[in-house]
Enzyme design. Sequence first.
Site, PDB file in Angstrom:
ATOM      1  N   TYR A   1      18.557 -13.151 -10.425  1.00 33.81           N
ATOM      2  CA  TYR A   1      18.008 -12.195 -11.397  1.00 33.81           C
ATOM      3  C   TYR A   1      19.145 -11.522 -12.158  1.00 33.81           C
ATOM      4  O   TYR A   1      19.667 -10.476 -11.802  1.00 33.81           O
ATOM      5  CB  TYR A   1      17.119 -11.143 -10.705  1.00 33.81           C
ATOM      6  CG  TYR A   1      15.803 -11.693 -10.185  1.00 33.81           C
ATOM      7  CD1 TYR A   1      15.411 -12.996 -10.462  1.00 33.81           C
ATOM      8  CD2 TYR A   1      14.941 -10.911  -9.416  1.00 33.81           C
ATOM      9  CE1 TYR A   1      14.214 -13.515  -9.975  1.00 33.81           C
ATOM     10  CE2 TYR A   1      13.740 -11.422  -8.937  1.00 33.81           C
ATOM     11  CZ  TYR A   1      13.395 -12.723  -9.213  1.00 33.81           C
ATOM     12  OH  TYR A   1      12.211 -13.235  -8.732  1.00 33.81           O
TER      13      TYR A   1
ATOM     14  N   SER B   1       4.291 -12.618 -10.189  1.00 25.62           N
ATOM     15  CA  SER B   1       3.609 -12.419 -11.474  1.00 25.62           C
ATOM     16  C   SER B   1       2.124 -12.117 -11.236  1.00 25.62           C
ATOM     17  O   SER B   1       1.246 -12.762 -11.823  1.00 25.62           O
ATOM     18  CB  SER B   1       3.777 -13.625 -12.406  1.00 25.62           C
ATOM     19  OG  SER B   1       5.118 -13.719 -12.840  1.00 25.62           O
ATOM     20  N   PRO B   2       1.825 -11.107 -10.393  1.00 25.47           N
ATOM     21  CA  PRO B   2       0.421 -10.832 -10.064  1.00 25.47           C
ATOM     22  C   PRO B   2      -0.374 -10.312 -11.242  1.00 25.47           C
ATOM     23  O   PRO B   2      -1.603 -10.303 -11.200  1.00 25.47           O
ATOM     24  CB  PRO B   2       0.531  -9.756  -8.975  1.00 25.47           C
ATOM     25  CG  PRO B   2       1.830  -9.078  -9.235  1.00 25.47           C
ATOM     26  CD  PRO B   2       2.750 -10.168  -9.721  1.00 25.47           C
ATOM     27  N   LEU B   3       0.329  -9.907 -12.308  1.00 21.22           N
ATOM     28  CA  LEU B   3      -0.375  -9.412 -13.502  1.00 21.22           C
ATOM     29  C   LEU B   3      -0.277 -10.423 -14.631  1.00 21.22           C
ATOM     30  O   LEU B   3      -0.439 -10.083 -15.805  1.00 21.22           O
ATOM     31  CB  LEU B   3       0.223  -8.061 -13.924  1.00 21.22           C
ATOM     32  CG  LEU B   3       0.143  -6.988 -12.831  1.00 21.22           C
ATOM     33  CD1 LEU B   3       0.913  -5.745 -13.229  1.00 21.22           C
ATOM     34  CD2 LEU B   3      -1.319  -6.644 -12.536  1.00 21.22           C
ATOM     35  N   GLY B   4       0.034 -11.663 -14.276  1.00 11.36           N
ATOM     36  CA  GLY B   4       0.106 -12.710 -15.286  1.00 11.36           C
ATOM     37  C   GLY B   4       1.479 -12.831 -15.903  1.00 11.36           C
ATOM     38  O   GLY B   4       1.697 -13.639 -16.796  1.00 11.36           O
TER      39      GLY B   4
HETATM   40  N1  NAP Z   1       9.517 -16.382  -6.530  1.00 13.73           N
HETATM   41  C1  NAP Z   1       9.537 -16.668  -7.811  1.00 13.73           C
HETATM   42  O1  NAP Z   1       9.783 -17.800  -8.240  1.00 13.73           O
HETATM   43  C2  NAP Z   1       9.222 -15.571  -8.796  1.00 13.73           C
HETATM   44  C3  NAP Z   1       8.982 -15.870 -10.153  1.00 13.73           C
HETATM   45  C4  NAP Z   1       8.666 -14.822 -11.022  1.00 13.73           C
HETATM   46  C5  NAP Z   1       8.588 -13.518 -10.541  1.00 13.73           C
HETATM   47  N2  NAP Z   1       8.858 -13.256  -9.222  1.00 13.73           N
HETATM   48  C6  NAP Z   1       8.785 -11.884  -8.674  1.00 13.73           C
HETATM   49  O2  NAP Z   1       7.498 -11.353  -8.965  1.00 13.73           O
HETATM   50  C7  NAP Z   1       7.643 -10.100  -9.593  1.00 13.73           C
HETATM   51  C8  NAP Z   1       6.463  -9.804 -10.495  1.00 13.73           C
HETATM   52  O3  NAP Z   1       6.335 -10.766 -11.507  1.00 13.73           O
HETATM   53  P1  NAP Z   1       6.647 -10.466 -13.044  1.00 13.73           P
HETATM   54  O4  NAP Z   1       7.554  -9.302 -13.119  1.00 13.73           O
HETATM   55  O5  NAP Z   1       7.042 -11.754 -13.627  1.00 13.73           O
HETATM   56  O6  NAP Z   1       5.234 -10.186 -13.675  1.00 13.73           O
HETATM   57  P2  NAP Z   1       3.975  -9.213 -13.447  1.00 13.73           P
HETATM   58  O7  NAP Z   1       4.205  -8.339 -12.284  1.00 13.73           O
HETATM   59  O8  NAP Z   1       2.790 -10.069 -13.464  1.00 13.73           O
HETATM   60  O9  NAP Z   1       3.985  -8.382 -14.792  1.00 13.73           O
HETATM   61  C9  NAP Z   1       5.045  -7.524 -15.113  1.00 13.73           C
HETATM   62  C10 NAP Z   1       4.655  -6.864 -16.428  1.00 13.73           C
HETATM   63  O10 NAP Z   1       3.503  -6.094 -16.227  1.00 13.73           O
HETATM   64  C11 NAP Z   1       3.641  -4.826 -16.802  1.00 13.73           C
HETATM   65  N3  NAP Z   1       2.978  -3.876 -15.907  1.00 13.73           N
HETATM   66  C12 NAP Z   1       3.233  -3.696 -14.583  1.00 13.73           C
HETATM   67  N4  NAP Z   1       2.402  -2.778 -14.069  1.00 13.73           N
HETATM   68  C13 NAP Z   1       1.623  -2.364 -15.094  1.00 13.73           C
HETATM   69  C14 NAP Z   1       0.580  -1.402 -15.210  1.00 13.73           C
HETATM   70  N5  NAP Z   1       0.188  -0.735 -14.128  1.00 13.73           N
HETATM   71  N6  NAP Z   1       0.002  -1.220 -16.428  1.00 13.73           N
HETATM   72  C15 NAP Z   1       0.404  -1.921 -17.512  1.00 13.73           C
HETATM   73  N7  NAP Z   1       1.390  -2.849 -17.476  1.00 13.73           N
HETATM   74  C16 NAP Z   1       1.992  -3.066 -16.273  1.00 13.73           C
HETATM   75  C17 NAP Z   1       5.122  -4.547 -16.859  1.00 13.73           C
HETATM   76  O11 NAP Z   1       5.326  -3.698 -17.979  1.00 13.73           O
HETATM   77  P3  NAP Z   1       6.640  -2.816 -18.212  1.00 13.73           P
HETATM   78  O12 NAP Z   1       7.783  -3.800 -18.272  1.00 13.73           O
HETATM   79  O13 NAP Z   1       6.356  -2.134 -19.483  1.00 13.73           O
HETATM   80  O14 NAP Z   1       6.781  -1.904 -17.039  1.00 13.73           O
HETATM   81  C18 NAP Z   1       5.709  -5.942 -16.996  1.00 13.73           C
HETATM   82  O15 NAP Z   1       5.801  -6.273 -18.368  1.00 13.73           O
HETATM   83  C19 NAP Z   1       8.971 -10.243 -10.332  1.00 13.73           C
HETATM   84  O16 NAP Z   1       9.464  -9.001 -10.766  1.00 13.73           O
HETATM   85  C20 NAP Z   1       9.802 -10.933  -9.292  1.00 13.73           C
HETATM   86  O17 NAP Z   1      10.261  -9.981  -8.338  1.00 13.73           O
HETATM   87  C21 NAP Z   1       9.160 -14.273  -8.356  1.00 13.73           C
END
Ligand code: NAP
Length: 293
Positions: free
Chosen positions: A53, A208-211
């Site tokens: 990261y 990516s629980p929020l897509g």
């Molecule tokens: N193992 C793997 O291969 C892998 C791959 C991808 C991700 N991950 C892990 O999974 C984590 C989560 O995935 P992600 O970060 O890709 O995507 P996500 O959690 O699905 O979405 C993150 C986005 O959602 C927004 N958000 C979060 N909470 C919110 C709320 N309550 N209301 C409105 N918007 C909200 C954030 O906005 P703001 O930025 O404006 O706060 C950010 O843009 C990563 O951070 C990483 O640690 C792992």
Amino acid sequence: MRFRKLGDVRVGAVGFGTMPLSIEGRPDEARALATVHAALDAGVTLLDTADSYHPPGGAPGEGELLVARALAAYGGRTDDVLVATKGGRGRTADGGWTVDGRPGHLRRAAEASARRLGATPIGLYQLHKPDPAVPYAESLGVIRELLDAGTVRLAGVSNVDTAQILLAREILGDRLVSVQNRYSPAIRESEPELRLCAELGLAFLPWSPLGGISRSSLDGASALEEDPDFGGFHRVARELGVSPQRVALAWLLARSETVLPIPGASRPETVRDSAGAADLDLSGEELAVLDGR
Ligand SMILES: NC(=O)c1ccc[n+]([C@@H]2O[C@H](COP(=O)([O-])OP(=O)(O)OC[C@H]3O[C@@H](n4cnc5c(N)ncnc54)[C@H](OP(=O)(O)O)[C@@H]3O)[C@@H](O)[C@H]2O)c1
């Protein structure tokens, strides 16, 4: 906040995925630290990062160093915080992601992660992705060595299918505590892995629980916000007077007692809002609407 289990460790039922604080589009240092601190204030005790990261052209471990700085600068309690990191991936200069599951690389990567986090053993070390060029058992064998050597306390795997989970369990035994796969209201392909984790008592960390991070929104709203197919989540959210993201996370928590979502955020407001999902109970009727989307 309610708790869930990762092996023998109790953590807040909603974790924090710190990837948006460390890759391209990341906020400045002050906002990044404020976001981690808001998560901790809200009762989050699981922080997910990875040595990969960092922005393209950056150095491995930038995200881990940020997490270490945020914990060091926090005024409150941190002894109950579990930092989960990962090894086995890297980045290219043009923003791509590589995979490297070779034993020598994994050994060096885990030792470097432990140094950066200032913590031995590493709380939870996750093999980021199976490397098609290396037998998976060989990569897992290194994780077992790291556990035996005390470099790592608990082990996890990520981006795996059910056969790979069973192989990991065979090699790591009950020191395998978690599986991190992509899973969200929109993307449910990992349903068999989620179910297997529930049967085996392994924590299932939906990534990516929020897509995912929205690419089209400058204010960083999650992809879920824009998805027209998820009327049910928006409708239930309106009725409850909460955000659709909080509903999505509460729905994930209701999928099984072993689900532990790790939503990402780059702002204190969003991480705080997401943390509130741990205490949101959805009725059977609401869950039925959401199961059908
Ligand atoms: N193992 C793997 O291969 C892998 C791959 C991808 C991700 N991950 C892990 O999974 C984590 C989560 O995935 P992600 O970060 O890709 O995507 P996500 O959690 O699905 O979405 C993150 C986005 O959602 C927004 N958000 C979060 N909470 C919110 C709320 N309550 N209301 C409105 N918007 C909200 C954030 O906005 P703001 O930025 O404006 O706060 C950010 O843009 C990563 O951070 C990483 O640690 C792992």
